[in-house]
Design a protein around this motif. Structure first.
Motif, PDB file in Angstrom:
ATOM      1  N   THR A   1       0.810  -1.239  -0.074  1.00 24.25           N
ATOM      2  CA  THR A   1       0.125  -0.139   0.069  1.00 24.25           C
ATOM      3  C   THR A   1       0.793   1.244   0.031  1.00 24.25           C
ATOM      4  O   THR A   1       0.523   2.176  -0.616  1.00 24.25           O
ATOM      5  CB  THR A   1      -0.910   0.031   1.280  1.00 24.25           C
ATOM      6  OG1 THR A   1      -1.856  -1.041   1.022  1.00 24.25           O
ATOM      7  CG2 THR A   1      -1.541   1.295   1.224  1.00 24.25           C
TER       8      THR A   1
ATOM      9  N   ARG B   1       3.968  -0.783   4.379  1.00 31.54           N
ATOM     10  CA  ARG B   1       2.644  -1.357   4.987  1.00 31.54           C
ATOM     11  C   ARG B   1       2.067  -1.983   3.612  1.00 31.54           C
ATOM     12  O   ARG B   1       2.082  -1.754   2.388  1.00 31.54           O
ATOM     13  CB  ARG B   1       1.522   0.088   4.920  1.00 31.54           C
ATOM     14  CG  ARG B   1       0.163  -0.383   5.440  1.00 31.54           C
ATOM     15  CD  ARG B   1      -0.556   0.981   5.413  1.00 31.54           C
ATOM     16  NE  ARG B   1      -0.399   1.836   6.088  1.00 31.54           N
ATOM     17  CZ  ARG B   1      -0.327   1.861   7.639  1.00 31.54           C
ATOM     18  NH1 ARG B   1      -0.629   0.522   8.388  1.00 31.54           N
ATOM     19  NH2 ARG B   1       0.142   2.838   8.332  1.00 31.54           N
TER      20      ARG B   1
ATOM     21  N   THR C   1      -0.693  -4.842   1.797  1.00 35.72           N
ATOM     22  CA  THR C   1      -2.041  -4.399   1.460  1.00 35.72           C
ATOM     23  C   THR C   1      -2.605  -5.867   1.970  1.00 35.72           C
ATOM     24  O   THR C   1      -2.287  -6.954   1.802  1.00 35.72           O
ATOM     25  CB  THR C   1      -2.216  -4.403  -0.083  1.00 35.72           C
ATOM     26  OG1 THR C   1      -1.413  -3.076  -0.389  1.00 35.72           O
ATOM     27  CG2 THR C   1      -3.716  -4.061  -0.363  1.00 35.72           C
TER      28      THR C   1
ATOM     29  N   CYS D   1     -10.766   0.260  13.085  1.00 37.61           N
ATOM     30  CA  CYS D   1      -9.782   0.372  12.209  1.00 37.61           C
ATOM     31  C   CYS D   1      -9.474   1.763  11.573  1.00 37.61           C
ATOM     32  O   CYS D   1     -10.386   2.081  10.811  1.00 37.61           O
ATOM     33  CB  CYS D   1      -9.758  -0.745  11.258  1.00 37.61           C
ATOM     34  SG  CYS D   1      -8.379  -0.908   9.814  1.00 37.61           S
ATOM     35  N   ASP D   2      -8.125   1.976  11.793  1.00 38.07           N
ATOM     36  CA  ASP D   2      -7.818   3.261  11.320  1.00 38.07           C
ATOM     37  C   ASP D   2      -6.868   3.232   9.829  1.00 38.07           C
ATOM     38  O   ASP D   2      -6.521   4.380   9.468  1.00 38.07           O
ATOM     39  CB  ASP D   2      -7.018   4.300  12.138  1.00 38.07           C
ATOM     40  CG  ASP D   2      -5.928   3.283  12.718  1.00 38.07           C
ATOM     41  OD1 ASP D   2      -5.619   2.447  12.244  1.00 38.07           O
ATOM     42  OD2 ASP D   2      -5.180   4.363  13.623  1.00 38.07           O
ATOM     43  N   THR D   3      -6.793   2.225   9.411  1.00 37.45           N
ATOM     44  CA  THR D   3      -5.939   1.773   7.981  1.00 37.45           C
ATOM     45  C   THR D   3      -6.859   1.157   6.988  1.00 37.45           C
ATOM     46  O   THR D   3      -6.273   0.087   6.221  1.00 37.45           O
ATOM     47  CB  THR D   3      -4.686   1.250   8.425  1.00 37.45           C
ATOM     48  OG1 THR D   3      -4.940   0.068   9.118  1.00 37.45           O
ATOM     49  CG2 THR D   3      -3.671   2.309   9.017  1.00 37.45           C
TER      50      THR D   3
ATOM     51  N   TYR E   1      -7.985   1.875   4.432  1.00 33.79           N
ATOM     52  CA  TYR E   1      -7.151   2.189   2.953  1.00 33.79           C
ATOM     53  C   TYR E   1      -6.415   1.005   2.543  1.00 33.79           C
ATOM     54  O   TYR E   1      -6.288   0.885   1.304  1.00 33.79           O
ATOM     55  CB  TYR E   1      -6.977   3.522   2.795  1.00 33.79           C
ATOM     56  CG  TYR E   1      -5.606   3.908   3.706  1.00 33.79           C
ATOM     57  CD1 TYR E   1      -4.452   3.520   3.184  1.00 33.79           C
ATOM     58  CD2 TYR E   1      -5.753   4.509   5.023  1.00 33.79           C
ATOM     59  CE1 TYR E   1      -3.199   3.741   3.975  1.00 33.79           C
ATOM     60  CE2 TYR E   1      -4.451   4.696   5.796  1.00 33.79           C
ATOM     61  CZ  TYR E   1      -3.359   4.270   5.243  1.00 33.79           C
ATOM     62  OH  TYR E   1      -2.298   4.769   5.807  1.00 33.79           O
ATOM     63  N   ALA E   2      -5.907   0.479   3.584  1.00 32.28           N
ATOM     64  CA  ALA E   2      -4.915  -0.654   3.167  1.00 32.28           C
ATOM     65  C   ALA E   2      -5.565  -2.113   2.903  1.00 32.28           C
ATOM     66  O   ALA E   2      -4.877  -3.164   2.507  1.00 32.28           O
ATOM     67  CB  ALA E   2      -3.755  -0.818   4.390  1.00 32.28           C
TER      68      ALA E   2
ATOM     69  N   THR F   1       4.121  -3.627   8.364  1.00 35.21           N
ATOM     70  CA  THR F   1       2.796  -3.427   8.926  1.00 35.21           C
ATOM     71  C   THR F   1       1.715  -3.548   7.795  1.00 35.21           C
ATOM     72  O   THR F   1       1.878  -3.912   6.778  1.00 35.21           O
ATOM     73  CB  THR F   1       2.663  -2.273   9.683  1.00 35.21           C
ATOM     74  OG1 THR F   1       1.304  -1.939  10.372  1.00 35.21           O
ATOM     75  CG2 THR F   1       2.829  -0.795   8.639  1.00 35.21           C
TER      76      THR F   1
ATOM     77  N   ARG G   1      -2.515  10.201   6.170  1.00 37.68           N
ATOM     78  CA  ARG G   1      -1.796   9.050   5.503  1.00 37.68           C
ATOM     79  C   ARG G   1      -0.196   9.332   5.382  1.00 37.68           C
ATOM     80  O   ARG G   1       0.219  10.383   5.265  1.00 37.68           O
ATOM     81  CB  ARG G   1      -2.169   8.453   4.233  1.00 37.68           C
ATOM     82  CG  ARG G   1      -3.908   8.161   4.307  1.00 37.68           C
ATOM     83  CD  ARG G   1      -3.969   7.556   3.148  1.00 37.68           C
ATOM     84  NE  ARG G   1      -5.796   7.266   3.056  1.00 37.68           N
ATOM     85  CZ  ARG G   1      -6.393   6.725   2.044  1.00 37.68           C
ATOM     86  NH1 ARG G   1      -5.794   6.255   0.982  1.00 37.68           N
ATOM     87  NH2 ARG G   1      -7.760   6.638   2.215  1.00 37.68           N
TER      88      ARG G   1
END
Length: 235
Positions: A4, A25, A27, A36-38, A40-41, A84, A233
């Protein structure tokens, strides 16, 4: 593997908080935590091979074969890398990537949900393993065998959004002797979503609970969300 983003920032969590770090990061994630704060991944990303990822990390870290020494005589290179997601352990290429980073002299952290097997990673990787609390919506996903793969350099994290979550984390920590198993047990309060999708837990309230019970745990705040806007981000 599918990536990502790869970026340079200040490490915001764990006992390494505050240090310059390169983040890779990956995907995809098989869990759907309510806070969840990610997200977008979860999808998309760019296909990269291990060599390409290493090259990007070295570029961001300042590493080069002829890197000049700084004024204090030490090479100026960021030596901390975190893998991550998403959930990085969904992609098997993360193991050879970790091996290559270690061989290149980096300190490698991996942040994982606890639902995937961590024993396949090199022992030298610092494993930061979540145990999902009830209000995450993903309770009972923790793979108990992972406890046996952790040692004195690793960390276990609970993300806490309520008193119920706190009591779960407190009791799990005591039942499994986590403070004696790993370097640090971290209780991290959920940070409120800036768009209002979920509420946060006040750090002061969680602190009061920890102090009242005299727990051998560390309060973990997401430092990057205090430095930059919480929805930013690439930080």
């Amino acid at each position: 593997m599918v990536i990502t983003e790869i970026f340079r920032s200040i490490q915001g969590e764990s006992t390494h908080a505050g240090l310059p770090c390169i983040f890779v990061r990956l995907t995809g994630c098989n869990l759907r935590c309510t806070w969840c704060d990610t997200a977008y991944a979860f999808y998309g990303g760019t296909r990269m091979n291990v060599d390409e990822v290493i090259a990007r990390v070295e570029d961001l870290s300042g590493a080069s074969p002829d890197a000049s020494a700084g004024k204090n005589g030490s090479a100026q290179r960021i030596s901390l890398v975190e893998l991550t997601g998403g959930e990085p352990l969904l992609q098997p290429e993360v193991v050879p990537l970790a091996e290559r980073l270690l061989a290149a002299g980096y300190t490698v952290l991996i942040e994982t949900s606890g639902e995937r097997r961590v024993a396949d990673l090199p022992r030298e990787v610092v494993k930061i393993v979540d145990v999902k609390c009830p209000d995450s919506g993903e309770a009972d996903t923790f793979r108990m065998e992972n406890l046996e793969a952790l040692d004195g350099k690793d960390e276990i994290k609970f993300v806490i959004s309520s008193r119920r979550d706190y009591e779960f984390a407190r009791d799990f920590t005591a039942l499994h002797g986590l403070a004696e198993r790993v370097r640090q047990v971290i209780f991290s309060p959920v940070h409120a979503d800036p768009e209002g999708s979920w509420p946060g837990l006040a750090a002061r309230e969680l602190s009061d609970w920890i102090l009242a019970d005299r727990l051998p745990v560390r309060l973990g705040l997401q430092l990057h969300k205090f430095i930059w806007h919480p929805a930013t981000r690439g930080v």
